[in-house]
Scaffold this active site. Structure first.
Site, PDB file in Angstrom:
ATOM      1  N   HIS A 140       0.840  -1.204   0.000  1.00  0.00           N
ATOM      2  CA  HIS A 140       0.000   0.000   0.000  1.00  0.00           C
ATOM      3  C   HIS A 140       0.879   1.259   0.000  1.00  0.00           C
ATOM      4  O   HIS A 140       0.916   1.972  -0.978  1.00  0.00           O
ATOM      5  CB  HIS A 140      -1.018   0.032   1.149  1.00  0.00           C
ATOM      6  CG  HIS A 140      -1.863  -1.198   1.228  1.00  0.00           C
ATOM      7  ND1 HIS A 140      -2.649  -1.606   0.182  1.00  0.00           N
ATOM      8  CD2 HIS A 140      -2.001  -2.134   2.210  1.00  0.00           C
ATOM      9  CE1 HIS A 140      -3.272  -2.736   0.523  1.00  0.00           C
ATOM     10  NE2 HIS A 140      -2.888  -3.074   1.741  1.00  0.00           N
ATOM     11  N   ASP A 182      -4.538  -8.514  -3.427  1.00  0.00           N
ATOM     12  CA  ASP A 182      -4.909  -8.278  -2.031  1.00  0.00           C
ATOM     13  C   ASP A 182      -6.215  -8.984  -1.657  1.00  0.00           C
ATOM     14  O   ASP A 182      -6.229 -10.188  -1.459  1.00  0.00           O
ATOM     15  CB  ASP A 182      -4.963  -6.769  -1.791  1.00  0.00           C
ATOM     16  CG  ASP A 182      -4.999  -6.398  -0.320  1.00  0.00           C
ATOM     17  OD1 ASP A 182      -5.200  -7.290   0.526  1.00  0.00           O
ATOM     18  OD2 ASP A 182      -4.827  -5.208   0.010  1.00  0.00           O
TER      19      ASP A 182
HETATM   20  C1  NGQ Z   1      -5.181  -8.012   5.917  1.00  0.00           C
HETATM   21  N1  NGQ Z   1      -6.053  -6.137   4.715  1.00  0.00           N
HETATM   22  O1  NGQ Z   1      -4.152  -8.370   6.496  1.00  0.00           O
HETATM   23  O2  NGQ Z   1      -5.888  -8.801   5.294  1.00  0.00           O
HETATM   24  C2  NGQ Z   1      -5.576  -6.574   5.986  1.00  0.00           C
HETATM   25  C3  NGQ Z   1      -6.605  -6.371   7.060  1.00  0.00           C
HETATM   26  C4  NGQ Z   1      -5.319  -5.403   8.918  1.00  0.00           C
HETATM   27  C5  NGQ Z   1      -5.795  -4.889   4.316  1.00  0.00           C
HETATM   28  N2  NGQ Z   1      -5.038  -4.160   5.075  1.00  0.00           N
HETATM   29  C6  NGQ Z   1      -6.067  -6.578   8.419  1.00  0.00           C
HETATM   30  N3  NGQ Z   1      -6.282  -4.434   3.201  1.00  0.00           N
HETATM   31  O3  NGQ Z   1      -4.693  -4.669   8.151  1.00  0.00           O
HETATM   32  O4  NGQ Z   1      -5.335  -5.186  10.123  1.00  0.00           O
HETATM   33 ZN    ZN Z   2      -2.851  -7.108   2.706  1.00  0.00          ZN
END
Ligand code: NGQ
Ligand code: ZN
Length: 452
Positions: free
Chosen positions: A268, A319
């Site tokens: 990101h 993602d």
């Molecule tokens: C993830 N997803 O690890 O799947 C994360 C959510 C977090 C994104 N950041 C969990 N898009 O970041 O705490």
């Molecule tokens: Zn991620």
């Protein structure tokens, strides 16, 4: 068995070439490339040949959440509420489910032209948070799904320990993710016996500075050149919390406190100030952009201009897999920049040169860099990860050279990809993966049960 391909047009590192013969060794690497060559018994391809695209950031299980997080409300939804839905989705998911979903996802990705994937894998434990009898159970399911479908895998076992900056104890919804450093080392070692791995401290929210040091020490001992992937600066709340904790922004903190270099991928890296962006670029790290997920989650827009002006490397990730099409990810990335800057064709600053070609080239080589694979172009010594475009797709028909890439990214192409080879083996022919039907039948049954 060594083999040879013959493409009437192929996109080589210095541009389009005619009558190209590509020789591929038993090791799945390209052993020779010759332009203006005779076919001499090589397999004739049905369309223009380009390098396959790496997908540098995947949470495979999230593919099955598409359609489950679309409820509105008076305040509008946000990232953190989406994350709570994701945690609830994991209350039931089994290792079998994970393997089924990952296989479906990988088939879809292959059919659309992704040839490798970085699986940022943190779903380690059973639904009650206890380790499976085999602590690598779920990781091995990801490896199995990649093996069944033939996508090239860089497994990124994730270390996850905290709910917020400064070592906050993990929340209940995170129980399936959490391990200690010894458990992580065992997991990484086990995974490294069966596949190519990298190291993935989840984020500065979930990992303390001491834990980050320990993970980097483990990497130094196991495989000093392995990729390191970390989520950073995706949400403004995360930036604010990081400032409160450390006085620095997440990317800024990493610049000062972590040995960032070309082996690192900051996933990101959305919210960077100009100086952060330029400094990150100067370290050679990859910014792992996930345009469709970042749009879906309302993350914000990547600060592309200072990063790219400083020579920064980008790659693309699926993602959460609200998108599985690399051409669509590149289009959305460029469109986001156009929408805020009210100009066109921003990614390519050289007069008259193709934006589609520049985007594709950058993401293919940046993605390969982030995954630590010698890939991302058609050249001797690199993996034979190759895509044959479909010259009969209505958006591509009649074009030549770079216009194919512009049309595949910015045109109304439905299926610009015809054939896909991974490491010297055909995995998709005429737009179809041979296991697509069987994989989908299993996936449909699994999804029906999961959402019942
Ligand atoms: C993830 N997803 O690890 O799947 C994360 C959510 C977090 C994104 N950041 C969990 N898009 O970041 O705490
Ligand atoms: Zn991620």
């Amino acid at each position: 068995m060594s083999q040879a391909l013959f493409a009437a047009q192929a996109w080589l590192p210095d541009g389009w070439a005619q009558d190209v013969r590509v020789d591929i060794g038993d090791d799945g690497l390209v052993s020779g490339v010759a332009a203006n060559a005779p076919a001499d018994g090589a397999e004739r391809l049905a369309g223009p040949l380009i390098p396959g695209m790496p997908n540098l950031h995947s949470h495979a299980f999230q593919r099955a959440m598409a359609g489950l997080t679309g409820a509105g409300g008076p305040q509008g939804d946000n990232f953190w509420a989406w994350r709570a839905c994701m945690y609830r989705f994991l209350e039931r998911l089994t290792p079998d489910d994970l393997e089924t979903i990952a296989a479906q996802l990988y088939v879809e990705m292959l059919e659309r032209g992704y040839t490798t994937v970085g699986e940022f894998h943190y779903l380690h434990h059973d639904v009650d948070g206890r380790p499976y009898a085999d602590p690598a159970e779920t990781a091995l399911r990801v490896v199995a799904a990649a093996g069944e479908t033939g996508i090239g895998l860089r497994l990124l076992p994730v270390f996850y320990a905290h709910a917020g900056f400064g070592g906050e104890p993990p929340a209940d919804g995170q129980r399936r993710f959490v391990c200690d450093l010894d458990g992580y080392a065992r997991l990484a070692e086990r995974c490294a016996q069966v596949t190519a791995i990298g190291f993935a401290p989840h984020s500065l929210r979930a990992v303390t500075p001491d834990e980050l040091q320990a993970i980097l020490a483990l990497r130094a001992a196991m495989s000093a050149q392995a990729p390191v992937h970390i989520h950073a600066a995706e949400q403004t709340r995360e930036v604010d919390d990081c400032l409160e904790w450390s006085g620095q922004r997440p990317v800024e903190w990493l610049l000062w406190n972590a040995p960032l270099d070309r082996h690192w991928c900051l996933v990101h890296a959305t919210h960077m100030r100009e100086l952060e962006a330029a400094a990150l670029a100067s370290h050679g790290a990859v910014a792992g952009l996930c345009p469709s997920t970042e749009a879906d989650l309302g993350d914000g827009l990547f600060n592309a201009e200072p990063f790219l002006l400083a020579g920064g490397h980008i790659g693309i990730g699926g993602d959460s897999h609200v998108g599985t099409d690399p051409f669509a990810e590149l289009r959305l990335f460029e469109y986001g920049q156009r929408l805020v800057r009210r100009r066109r064709n921003l990614f390519e600053r050289r007069e008259g040169r193709s934006v589609g070609a520049a985007l594709y080239r950058a993401a293919a080589s940046g993605g390969a860099q982030a995954l630590g694979f010698a890939a991302g172009a058609i050249a001797p010594g690199l993996r034979a990860d190759l895509v044959v475009l479909d010259p009969d797709d209505p958006a591509l028909a009649g074009h030549r050279g770079d216009r194919w890439l512009d049309a595949a990214i910015f045109g109304p192409a439905r299926r610009p990809v015809r054939d896909v080879m991974v490491g010297g083996r055909w995995r998709v022919r005429e737009g179809r993966h041979p296991q697509a039907e069987a994989t989908f039948a299993r996936y449909r049954a699994t999804l029906r049960r999961l959402v019942a």
